[in-house]
Design a protein around this motif. Sequence first.
Motif, PDB file in Angstrom:
ATOM      1  N   ASP A   1      23.217  13.239  80.810  1.00 27.94           N
ATOM      2  CA  ASP A   1      21.917  12.736  81.241  1.00 27.94           C
ATOM      3  C   ASP A   1      21.979  12.225  82.679  1.00 27.94           C
ATOM      4  O   ASP A   1      21.079  12.502  83.492  1.00 27.94           O
ATOM      5  CB  ASP A   1      21.477  11.615  80.294  1.00 27.94           C
ATOM      6  CG  ASP A   1      20.003  11.282  80.435  1.00 27.94           C
ATOM      7  OD1 ASP A   1      19.167  12.199  80.312  1.00 27.94           O
ATOM      8  OD2 ASP A   1      19.679  10.098  80.665  1.00 27.94           O
TER       9      ASP A   1
ATOM     10  N   ASP B   1      16.272  19.546  81.859  1.00 25.40           N
ATOM     11  CA  ASP B   1      14.976  18.881  81.982  1.00 25.40           C
ATOM     12  C   ASP B   1      14.109  19.676  82.951  1.00 25.40           C
ATOM     13  O   ASP B   1      14.522  19.966  84.080  1.00 25.40           O
ATOM     14  CB  ASP B   1      15.159  17.444  82.486  1.00 25.40           C
ATOM     15  CG  ASP B   1      13.876  16.651  82.393  1.00 25.40           C
ATOM     16  OD1 ASP B   1      13.636  16.044  81.339  1.00 25.40           O
ATOM     17  OD2 ASP B   1      13.108  16.635  83.383  1.00 25.40           O
TER      18      ASP B   1
ATOM     19  N   GLU C   1      12.394  18.437  77.643  1.00 25.86           N
ATOM     20  CA  GLU C   1      13.851  18.312  77.694  1.00 25.86           C
ATOM     21  C   GLU C   1      14.489  19.122  76.565  1.00 25.86           C
ATOM     22  O   GLU C   1      14.035  19.088  75.422  1.00 25.86           O
ATOM     23  CB  GLU C   1      14.256  16.842  77.586  1.00 25.86           C
ATOM     24  CG  GLU C   1      15.724  16.590  77.889  1.00 25.86           C
ATOM     25  CD  GLU C   1      16.051  15.112  78.009  1.00 25.86           C
ATOM     26  OE1 GLU C   1      17.213  14.786  78.309  1.00 25.86           O
ATOM     27  OE2 GLU C   1      15.137  14.283  77.794  1.00 25.86           O
TER      28      GLU C   1
ATOM     29  N   TYR D   1      19.919  13.783  85.948  1.00 29.90           N
ATOM     30  CA  TYR D   1      18.984  13.024  86.776  1.00 29.90           C
ATOM     31  C   TYR D   1      19.461  12.895  88.212  1.00 29.90           C
ATOM     32  O   TYR D   1      18.643  12.746  89.132  1.00 29.90           O
ATOM     33  CB  TYR D   1      18.708  11.662  86.144  1.00 29.90           C
ATOM     34  CG  TYR D   1      17.614  11.763  85.106  1.00 29.90           C
ATOM     35  CD1 TYR D   1      16.278  11.890  85.488  1.00 29.90           C
ATOM     36  CD2 TYR D   1      17.910  11.803  83.752  1.00 29.90           C
ATOM     37  CE1 TYR D   1      15.276  12.022  84.546  1.00 29.90           C
ATOM     38  CE2 TYR D   1      16.921  11.939  82.798  1.00 29.90           C
ATOM     39  CZ  TYR D   1      15.602  12.039  83.202  1.00 29.90           C
ATOM     40  OH  TYR D   1      14.604  12.182  82.260  1.00 29.90           O
TER      41      TYR D   1
END
Length: 334
Positions: free
Chosen positions: A305, A201, A245, A309
């Motif tokens: 994911d 990302d 992304e 993050y």
Amino acid sequence: MLVWEFLLGLAAVGAGFGLAQLRRQVPVKPLQSFRKSQQLIAGWVASERDMLYFLELQPTPRLRYACPPLDRLLGDQPCTEKLDDAGLFLSLLHPEDRGRIAGIDAHSFDFNQPLIYRIRNHEGCYVWYEEYRTPVYHQGELYAVQGILRNVHERILEQTRMQYRVSHDGMTGLHNREHYEELVKRYNEEECLPLALILCDMDNLKRVNDTYGHQRGDLYIQEAARLLKEFAAENVIISRIGGDEFSVLVLDGTQAQAESLIRSIRQRIAAYPSEEIGFSMDMSVGCAWTTQSIGRMEELFLEADQEMYRQKSSKKEVQLQALTAAAVDGDDVR
């Protein structure tokens, strides 16, 4: 190469089996039936894109008809091989098609379906052709083979272009989300193999858009895609799955290989020249790996994911601490 030499090889190889096998496997099409429609068919296909031939096999091989475009396909290539040598045809086939055509099995060959392959023309270029062939019988014996070759080069190229547009992202040239989801479905439901899913990302895209404008933001995305594309391989499939992304699927690899790839990506990002886009590039990266993909793809995505993050949040916390420290220093100076 003479037309009839080429067709003898084509008939032998394209059929993929001997005359005795043809007699047993293919429903009889009487010679009389062909003779009634021969002139009609000849006129029907004698065009720039169609080639018709009628090759007698009994009592000795003899070409009865071949429309002129076949001469233009082959040109004046010299040939010294025997007339019944299937290698004449095989030598003109594209290497990727050669094994498939040579390996046709009489027991599974469907005469209702066309053969599609590439032939090297006299200019050395490979051209896509579609061929329908039919055995012709006379009094229970295989008498001849009739066939139609059609130049489908532009059609195949257009299909290839359409397939590319359907599966690729227009801005970056990477695979798109639809293609990524097809792969996820395949490896989640049909094909089981070890794989790693890496999610990347882009950091600071909103700041780039707000500060420099969306045109510069698009350039930021394109440069990130170009960087990731350097790592693409037969078993490394890279897709753009969102605005900023990207996904990297590492198929049939080990966890160590996936971790090595992540290190290489991070090193490449860190060394990316800022002059290309006017500022430095950064991405947050998360990875998940499994020995068996079936039933695990959704879980893998969530793992990767979450890791991505966590990394992004850690970067923001460091930036916030730096801004806070700078503000405190400013107050102390005043």
